[in-house]
Design a protein around this motif. Structure first.
Motif: not given
Length: 236
Positions: A164-185
Motif C-alpha cells: 500500500a506504500t512505495s519504497c522511495e527516498d522521500n517523505e511523502a504520506f505513502n512512502t518509506f525508505s529502507g525496508g526493501e524486500l530481499v531474496f537472500n538466495f
C-alpha cells in the motif's frame, strides 16, 4: 559463491539444489523472473484510503515467528512489526480484485489455488524489520552454517504480498525508505542479490519454499504497509 540459473535473468545459490528440500517447486525456467509482479492490483486512491484506515486503529498484535505445528512465538531480534486486521470494506475490495487476477497467478506458477489464509496487514514503522526466513520452512544451522530447511507450514505453497506504500527516498504520506524486500538466495546476472523496491498498489507473488527465502530490511523512515497472504495449492 556458485550459482545455478533458474530463469532468464535470475540465478540461485547452488546450495539450494544440493539440499534435500521437502519442496523444490520452481516456475518455468524460460520465464524472465521466477516471481510475478502485478503492477496495478490496487489504485493509489484505494491504497491511501487503506493507510488512513489502518492508522486509525489501535487494535494490533506483535508479529510472531513460526515453529513446527504452527506453534508461534515473539522474538523482536528476528522480527519487529505489527499485525492489524483488515476492515470488512477492504476485505471485499481485496477479495474481488484477487479473484480477477487469480487465473493469471495460477497460469504463471502452473498450480490451482485451494485454501488461503486470512489477509495479514503488516505495518513496518521506522526501525522495523524481518530477518531472513522461508515462509514454509525453518532454516537449520550447525556451527552457524546453514545445512538445510525443515518444512513447518505444509499448507503454504504460494505467497502474495500487496504493497500500500512505495519504497522511495522521500517523505511523502505513502512512502518509506529502507525496508526493501530481499531474496537472500536469488541473484541477477551481475551476481547481485535480488532486492525489490515496491510501488504502492503492486503485488508480488512468489512460491513459499526455501528458494524464495527473503527478508525485509530495516525501515529507515516513513511507513511501510503490506497485505500478506499464504495459499495452499494443487500442483499441476
Amino acid at each position: 559463491m556458485k550459482l545455478d540459473q533458474i530463469s532468464n535473468y535470475v540465478f540461485c545459490d547452488k546450495r539450494l539444489n544440493e539440499f534435500d528440500l521437502e519442496v523444490k517447486l520452481l516456475p518455468n525456467p524460460y520465464y524472465d523472473y521466477p516471481f510475478l509482479i502485478i503492477k496495478d492490483f490496487l489504485s493509489p486512491t484505494i491504497c491511501d484510503e487503506l493507510i488512513r484506515s489502518v492508522k486509525k486503529e489501535d487494535d494490533y498484535i506483535d508479529a510472531k515467528i513460526k515453529k513446527e505445528n504452527y506453534q508461534n512465538y515473539t522474538d523482536k531480534s528476528i522480527r519487529k512489526t505489527k499485525i492489524y486486521k483488515l476492515d470488512d470494506e477492504y476485505k471485499y475490495i481485496y477479495k474481488k480484485r484477487f479473484l480477477e487476477v487469480q487465473k493469471q497467478i495460477e497460469d504463471y506458477f502452473s498450480l490451482a489455488l485451494t485454501i488461503s489464509t486470512k489477509v495479514q496487514v503488516l505495518e513496518y514503522s521506522k526501525g522495523s524489520f524481518y530477518k531472513a526466513h522461508s515462509d514454509d520452512s525453518n532454516m537449520i544451522y550447525k556451527d552457524e552454517e546453514l545445512i538445510g530447511f525443515k518444512n513447518v507450514a505444509i499448507n503454504r505453497k504460494l505467497t502474495t504480498v500487496l504493497f500500500a506504500t512505495s519504497c522511495e527516498d522521500n517523505e511523502a504520506f505513502n512512502t518509506f525508505s529502507g525496508g526493501e524486500l530481499v531474496f537472500n538466495f536469488l541473484f541477477n546476472e551481475k551476481g547481485e542479490v535480488i532486492k525489490y523496491k515496491p510501488k504502492a498498489g503492486e503485488m508480488i507473488v512468489f512460491l513459499s519454499n526455501p528458494y524464495f527465502t527473503h527478508e525485509v530490511l530495516e525501515v529507515k523512515s516513513g511507513y511501510r504497509l503490506s497485505l500478506v497472504q499464504w495459499h495452499d495449492a494443487i500442483i499441476s
